[in-house]
Design a protein around this motif. Structure first.
Motif, PDB file in Angstrom:
ATOM      1  N   ARG A  28      -2.893   7.354  -5.521  1.00  0.00           N
ATOM      2  CA  ARG A  28      -2.797   8.809  -5.299  1.00  0.00           C
ATOM      3  C   ARG A  28      -1.371   9.289  -5.523  1.00  0.00           C
ATOM      4  O   ARG A  28      -1.141  10.371  -6.058  1.00  0.00           O
ATOM      5  N   ARG A  81      -9.176   3.023  -1.562  1.00  0.00           N
ATOM      6  CA  ARG A  81      -8.434   3.802  -0.555  1.00  0.00           C
ATOM      7  C   ARG A  81      -7.091   4.261  -1.137  1.00  0.00           C
ATOM      8  O   ARG A  81      -6.375   3.510  -1.792  1.00  0.00           O
ATOM      9  N   ASP A  82      -6.767   5.521  -0.910  1.00  0.00           N
ATOM     10  CA  ASP A  82      -5.515   6.132  -1.399  1.00  0.00           C
ATOM     11  C   ASP A  82      -5.396   6.098  -2.920  1.00  0.00           C
ATOM     12  O   ASP A  82      -4.303   6.015  -3.471  1.00  0.00           O
TER      13      ASP A  82
END
Length: 94
Positions: A28, A81-82
């Motif tokens: 991200r 995740r992320d």
């Protein structure tokens, strides 16, 4: 190094990508903030969980819900995740 290209601009670039179900997930933190617009769109993946989206916008160009991510992925999907992935008119190149 893998790059996500939209509207002839690099919007994400990282050596730290993972591939899940044929989609390249970028950290991200590698995604350019200036082209992101919030979206109210959500979808659900049985094993990854609830996905949220961003719309891309730059100048006169806009691509609705072209970026997706899992804010709280299920345990089996911890690899995403992320991370964010792309579709529609975003091209991912090595």
């Amino acid at each position: 190094m893998p790059k996500a290209i939209w509207n002839d601009e690099i919007i994400a670039e990282s050596d730290d990508t993972v591939v899940v179900e044929g989609n390249v997930y970028f950290p991200r933190s590698s995604l350019r903030e200036d082209v992101l617009r919030p979206s109210d769109t959500h979808s659900v993946c049985v094993w990854k969980g609830k996905a949220s989206y961003y719309t891309l916008e730059s100048g006169e160009h806009r691509s609705e819900d072209a970026v997706w991510f899992y804010p709280d992925p299920k345990p089996d999907a911890k690899a995403v995740r992320d991370r964010v992935a792309f579709w529609k008119d975003v091209k991912v190149e090595d």
